[in-house]
Design an enzyme around this catalytic site. Sequence first.
Site, PDB file in Angstrom:
ATOM      1  CD  GLU A   1     -15.091  80.761  71.304  1.00 39.27           C
ATOM      2  OE1 GLU A   1     -14.296  80.951  72.244  1.00 39.27           O
ATOM      3  OE2 GLU A   1     -15.525  81.668  70.571  1.00 39.27           O
TER       4      GLU A   1
ATOM      5  CB  CYS B   1     -10.757  74.291  78.293  1.00 44.80           C
ATOM      6  SG  CYS B   1     -12.092  75.177  79.078  1.00 44.80           S
TER       7      CYS B   1
ATOM      8  CB  CYS C   1     -24.217  79.224  79.974  1.00 47.22           C
ATOM      9  SG  CYS C   1     -24.194  78.462  81.620  1.00 47.22           S
TER      10      CYS C   1
ATOM     11  CB  CYS D   1     -22.038  83.506  86.208  1.00 44.18           C
ATOM     12  SG  CYS D   1     -22.504  81.880  86.859  1.00 44.18           S
TER      13      CYS D   1
ATOM     14  CB  CYS E   1     -19.534  84.084  82.813  1.00 43.65           C
ATOM     15  SG  CYS E   1     -19.146  82.841  81.563  1.00 43.65           S
TER      16      CYS E   1
ATOM     17  CB  CYS F   1     -11.467  81.464  82.673  1.00 44.00           C
ATOM     18  SG  CYS F   1     -10.279  80.266  83.150  1.00 44.00           S
TER      19      CYS F   1
END
Length: 367
Positions: free
Chosen positions: A93, A106, A113, A117, A120, A344
Amino acid sequence: MSTKVNLLNLNRADMEAFFITHGEKPFRAKQVLQWLHQYGVADIDAMTNLSKILRAKLKDIAEIRVPEVVVDQASTDGTHKWVLRLDSGNSVETVFIPERGRGTLCVSSQVGCALECSFCSTARQGFNRNLTVAEIIGQMWVANKALGRDPFSRGREQRIVSNVVFMGMGEPLLNFDATVGAIDILMDDFGYGLSKRRVTVSTSGVVPALDRLKQVSDVALALSLHAPDDALRNELVPLNKKYPIRDVLDACKRYIAGDTRRRITMEYVMLDGVNDSPAQARALVNTLRGVPAKVNLIPFNPFPETQYRRSSDANIDRFRDILKKAGLIAMTRKTRGDDIDAACGQLVGKVNDRTRRTQQHVVLSGS
Ligand code: SAH
């Protein structure tokens, strides 16, 4: 798979080497970069300052492959999100955030990933692979195209995408070469011509890569700090167990050493009852002593099955005021695009997880 060179993969140095290898003059690189990135051309035949013979030769050995847009969504607040299909079930995205006087894109740097975290949503999906330069810069290409950039009528000041942040899916410093290749094109006068203040790499703090980045680039840096002490940061950003806060902050200081005007942006996600108390604000002040920093408080953006809640506005304001009173620059990031899951930590794309983490989650939650 095509064996042709995708021209979107090449920064200026690579493109010059490419033309030299094929017996052509290196200045062709500037011409082709301009066609690709300033005129948004994806057709070699449209490059009219190359001779017909050169264009024919180029078509034999090269191509322009842009990522395919499968979803194009606009938020009520003007934020825009694109889902780009890559390969075998993978997609990433990209988000565009218009603000007064600037427009920020962004971009994602990896499919999924590898860092875990805890707050997230990209982390939940596991990791598949690094993006190529073409797939990273392709996000910029697609956004400019979709937003109707007309390079012939717009001056630099009026460009639609004026800033790029590596804050989408993935950890850019764990995809070092492609990230740097894409940054080169973003900052090249024959590419997008963005200044170093307008390109920001956001990292969880991969210390050796930070030192390497300094050697090859001077982009702006944001660190995902999120906690004032190692015990809490170990929990939120597990990479901290490898590179603890002190080491990361020292690397940040080295990154901007020699330029007293520069600051590192410290990102701090506001999690209700986890990292948002006045005592933690004061601890953060201590932790950041001596680090040229500005703190960006990010109200947590929830996603399905998360254990966290967003701090209240009152608690965020209280936290920010403690930082400010202690002399730090601190601001709260406005939440944008959450109605289209573009805020975010809400970017998910589609990740063919190769770490089998998704399954691990199922096992864990069932135990
Ligand atoms: N891997 C890079 C880029 C990640 S995303 C990094 O760690 O910096 C950019 C920012 O969004 C990071 O600071 C990240 O910690 C933050 N973020 C992640 N999930 C979030 C969520 N659910 N709500 C608010 N911010 C989040």
